[in-house]
Design an enzyme around this catalytic site. Structure first.
Site, PDB file in Angstrom:
ATOM      1  N   HIS A 177       0.873  -1.169   0.000  1.00 42.69           N
ATOM      2  CA  HIS A 177       0.000   0.000   0.000  1.00 42.69           C
ATOM      3  C   HIS A 177       0.917   1.229   0.000  1.00 42.69           C
ATOM      4  O   HIS A 177       1.998   1.189   0.590  1.00 42.69           O
ATOM      5  CB  HIS A 177      -0.835  -0.057   1.281  1.00 42.69           C
ATOM      6  CG  HIS A 177      -1.940   0.954   1.380  1.00 42.69           C
ATOM      7  ND1 HIS A 177      -1.708   2.273   1.676  1.00 42.69           N
ATOM      8  CD2 HIS A 177      -3.283   0.820   1.253  1.00 42.69           C
ATOM      9  CE1 HIS A 177      -2.864   2.915   1.725  1.00 42.69           C
ATOM     10  NE2 HIS A 177      -3.846   2.065   1.463  1.00 42.69           N
ATOM     11  N   ASP A 181       2.871  -4.506   7.967  1.00 46.09           N
ATOM     12  CA  ASP A 181       1.665  -3.697   7.804  1.00 46.09           C
ATOM     13  C   ASP A 181       0.474  -4.641   7.907  1.00 46.09           C
ATOM     14  O   ASP A 181       0.147  -5.366   6.967  1.00 46.09           O
ATOM     15  CB  ASP A 181       1.710  -2.993   6.444  1.00 46.09           C
ATOM     16  CG  ASP A 181       0.404  -2.260   6.121  1.00 46.09           C
ATOM     17  OD1 ASP A 181      -0.547  -2.330   6.936  1.00 46.09           O
ATOM     18  OD2 ASP A 181       0.337  -1.643   5.037  1.00 46.09           O
ATOM     19  N   GLN A 221      -4.773  -5.019   6.852  1.00 46.63           N
ATOM     20  CA  GLN A 221      -5.774  -5.922   6.267  1.00 46.63           C
ATOM     21  C   GLN A 221      -5.765  -7.309   6.899  1.00 46.63           C
ATOM     22  O   GLN A 221      -6.587  -8.149   6.537  1.00 46.63           O
ATOM     23  CB  GLN A 221      -5.548  -6.076   4.753  1.00 46.63           C
ATOM     24  CG  GLN A 221      -5.707  -4.806   3.958  1.00 46.63           C
ATOM     25  CD  GLN A 221      -7.140  -4.310   3.902  1.00 46.63           C
ATOM     26  OE1 GLN A 221      -8.090  -5.015   4.237  1.00 46.63           O
ATOM     27  NE2 GLN A 221      -7.312  -3.064   3.484  1.00 46.63           N
ATOM     28  N   LYS A 247     -10.315  -0.290   9.759  1.00 45.13           N
ATOM     29  CA  LYS A 247     -10.376  -1.500   8.933  1.00 45.13           C
ATOM     30  C   LYS A 247     -10.802  -2.711   9.752  1.00 45.13           C
ATOM     31  O   LYS A 247     -11.090  -3.760   9.201  1.00 45.13           O
ATOM     32  CB  LYS A 247      -8.999  -1.781   8.306  1.00 45.13           C
ATOM     33  CG  LYS A 247      -8.407  -0.632   7.488  1.00 45.13           C
ATOM     34  CD  LYS A 247      -8.775  -0.715   6.043  1.00 45.13           C
ATOM     35  CE  LYS A 247      -8.250   0.451   5.240  1.00 45.13           C
ATOM     36  NZ  LYS A 247      -6.875   0.315   4.786  1.00 45.13           N
ATOM     37  N   CYS A 268      -4.661   2.458  -3.891  1.00 45.08           N
ATOM     38  CA  CYS A 268      -3.421   2.929  -3.234  1.00 45.08           C
ATOM     39  C   CYS A 268      -2.266   1.948  -3.421  1.00 45.08           C
ATOM     40  O   CYS A 268      -1.394   1.836  -2.554  1.00 45.08           O
ATOM     41  CB  CYS A 268      -3.622   3.207  -1.744  1.00 45.08           C
ATOM     42  SG  CYS A 268      -4.783   4.531  -1.428  1.00 45.08           S
TER      43      CYS A 268
END
Ligand SMILES: *Cc1c(COP(=O)(O)O)cnc(C)c1O
Length: 418
Positions: free
Chosen positions: A135, A212, A215, A238, A376
């Site tokens: 991202h 990261d 998600q 999220k 993104c």
């Protein structure tokens, strides 16, 4: 990662999803006069009543600034804020609540590390490794940090299916590697990356790893100790929490060695014009008044998740992914983008002869919310030679009936464009 071994039967799962949906007020609403079919969960998730009510309750009964107050209300607000930190610690299985820093979102978590860790560790000629499917939030901060330090960005390549090339990573790692930053679950392709293996490889080369997890958190249990991740970024909105709140997990010994990211109130021990000393963790990285209600709301979101079962969530989402993948294949000219062996419930696709934007617009008329564009992740689109995709992303509250609506909608698009 804790793995799932015993899937529940589908009938039970579907009965549960009806109950679970009642916890999310927005899901019984409409869009364009049609029942809302919300398939844009990778952009932001919906919020259960428990989260919404925690925000209202805080502002109605506890609102005060934290930490500095001697009065009762301030003490209650402080307790609630710190209780939320402890909930996030348990959610991540972090060793200590002080390793949980409240930030604005995954973007700020990564910027914090890139700026602060980068300042003390990146030197000319050093290398920072990211992957081809990051991202922009896990790419641009490293580009900035590299530019400041004169360091170089290296990129782990990926296959057409959207799987990272770990052999290439192995060749890339060396004594110049200062950090590896990699996405746990890709927001545009759905790929679940083998982060345990990546962490092991990076550590063998002496490099810490930032994961990261924006998600990953809505789809799977996370254990930062088992993963041995050095930094882990979460995005509140999220994972069924409020916007404007997120978490940076960092190993205490790394965070302690890092300089502050922002200066201001709350992050100091003592201030004079000659010299300021900094507060211990986590306050050192929480300058200014934080999003107190947001942190409490995020705590309510992880409480809510704890009340479900990951076995059920993973089984149900896997069923949605398989079912949608199978059904979409019947649409002529439709190609799924991102076909990794291990995927979260995210389906990006292109439709021959139709702009992704038009797919999104036509589906919207039927109340179906999907996202179109580069998500993104422009380098992913460049790598695959496409300008954009249409993306349906699922959460545990989605249903097979909603998949049917999506497929019908895409069939209609196909009919319009011939
Ligand atoms: C959404 C997202 C981000 C950014 O998170 P924010 O909390 O919105 O800043 C970073 N990485 C991935 C993979 C994302 O999906």
């Amino acid at each position: 990662m804790r793995q799932v071994s015993t899937p529940l039967v589908a009938t039970r799962a579907r009965r549960d999803v009806a109950t679970v949906r009642q916890d999310f007020p927005v899901l019984s609403g409409t869009a364009n006069g049609r029942p809302l079919v919300y398939l844009d969960n990778a952009a932001t998730s919906q919020k259960p009543r428990a989260v919404i009510e925690s925000l209202v309750r805080f502002y109605q009964t506890e609102n005060a600034n934290i930490h500095r107050g001697v009065h009762e209300l301030s003490q209650r607000a402080t307790l609630a804020y710190e209780a939320a930190r402890a909930k996030l610690q348990r959610f991540l299985n972090a060793g200590d609540p002080h390793e949980v820093i409240f930030v604005r979102g995954a973007t700020e978590a990564i910027n914090l590390v890139a700026s602060s860790f980068g300042r003390i560790r990146f030197r000319p000629g050093d290398e920072v490794v990211v992957s081809a499917m990051e991202h922009h939030s896990n790419l641009v901060p490293w580009q900035i940090a590299c530019e400041i330090a004169g360091a170089r960005l290296r990129v782990i390549p990926m296959s057409d299916a959207g799987e990272l090339d770990l052999d290439a990573l192995r060749d890339m790692l060396g004594d110049r590697t200062r950090l590896v930053a990699v996405v746990h679950v890709s927001n545009s392709l759905g790929t679940i990356n083998p982060v345990t293996e990546i962490v092991r490889m990076a550590h063998d080369a002496g490099a810490p790893v930032l994961v990261d997890g924006a998600q990953a958190a809505p789809h799977m249990p996370i254990d930062v100790q088992e993963l041995d991740a050095d930094f882990y970024a979460l995005s509140g909105h999220k994972m069924f929490g409020p916007t404007g709140i997120g978490v940076l997990y960092g190993k205490a010994k790394l965070l302690e060695a890092m300089p502050p990211y922002q200066g201001g109130g709350e992050m100091i021990r003592s201030v004079t014009f000659e010299k300021t000393t900094y507060a211990p963790l986590p306050a050192k990285f929480e300058a200014g008044t934080p999003h107190i209600a947001g942190a409490i709301g995020l705590g309510a979101a992880v409480d809510y998740l704890r009340g479900l079962s990951w076995e059920w969530i993973q089984h149900h989402e896997h069923d949605l992914l398989e079912y949608a993948t199978e059904q979409l294949r019947f649409v002529p000219g439709l190609r799924i983008v991102g076909t990794a062996a291990r995927k979260a419930a995210v389906i990006s696709f292109v439709l021959e002869g139709v702009h992704a934007h038009d797919i999104g617009t036509i589906l919207d008329q039927s109340g179906i919310a999907i996202r179109t564009g580069h998500h993104c992740t422009q380098p992913v689109m460049d790598r695959l030679g496409i300008p954009a995709t249409a993306r349906a992303s699922f959460a545990f509250y989605n249903t097979r009936e909603e998949v049917d609506a999506l497929v019908r909608g895409v069939q209609e698009v196909r009919a319009v464009f011939g």
